[in-house]
Design a protein around this motif. Structure first.
Motif: not given
Length: 185
Positions: A107, A98, A101, A40, A42-45, A19, A47-48, A103
């Protein structure tokens, strides 16, 4: 820092704290939040990008699993298996994050990459079973999951300071091969 180095470092931070905020991640990798956010947004970007890096790294590690079934023998399989296990060691931190997670696991592109890698690895392990180099009483999926479990344990042991990074190759390889090999005479 190159993107690959940055993403590997980010994966190590996230493996310790799933987190972690962008600020905590930036601090953990030794950069500023602003620098991290420029790469990056965002955090989401981020993580991807770590998930994509994970797929890329494991794809490269699976090269030894490309033995041709018609020309493979016990010696070539054994060498390829050892090479595969050793190659996967540096990828353990990527897997550690990975594989846990939500999220990342949701994916579709990541899932497709994992499924492709699983098919390749399972075909390789089934070849080892046909050659008598791996136990036939264990499903190939179990052997594959067991290997990742050992890699995960090795990464955690190093991260927690209980294992030396230089020792984990021998530990993982010995534990994996002893458990996956057919009983000797």
């Amino acid at each position: 820092m190159r993107d690959e180095e940055l993403l590997d470092a980010v994966a190590r931070v996230l493996a310790s704290d799933h987190s972690a905020s962008m600020l905590q991640i930036a601090s953990g990798v030794g950069t500023s939040r602003a620098t991290l956010s420029r790469r990056y947004a965002t955090r989401e970007a981020l993580i991807k990008a770590v998930a994509a890096r994970s797929i890329e790294v494991v794809d490269g590690c699976l090269a030894p699993a490309g033995l041709h079934p018609d020309s493979a023998d016990a010696a070539s399989f054994d060498a390829a298996l050892e090479e595969l296990v050793v190659a996967l060691l540096p990828a353990a931190h990527l897997y550690e994050f990975t594989s846990r997670d939500a999220t990342v696991l949701a994916d579709p592109a990541f899932r497709a990459g994992i499924e492709r890698q699983d098919r390749r690895a399972l075909a390789f392990l089934a070849l080892g079973q046909r050659l008598g180099r791996l136990r036939v009483d264990l499903p190939p999926y179990w052997i594959w999951y067991s290997l990742w479990g050992l890699l995960d344990a090795a990464a955690e042991g190093v991260r927690d300071g209980h294992l030396a990074r230089r020792e984990i190759g021998r530990l993982v390889l010995t534990s994996f091969l002893t458990g996956a090999r057919p009983p000797g005479p």
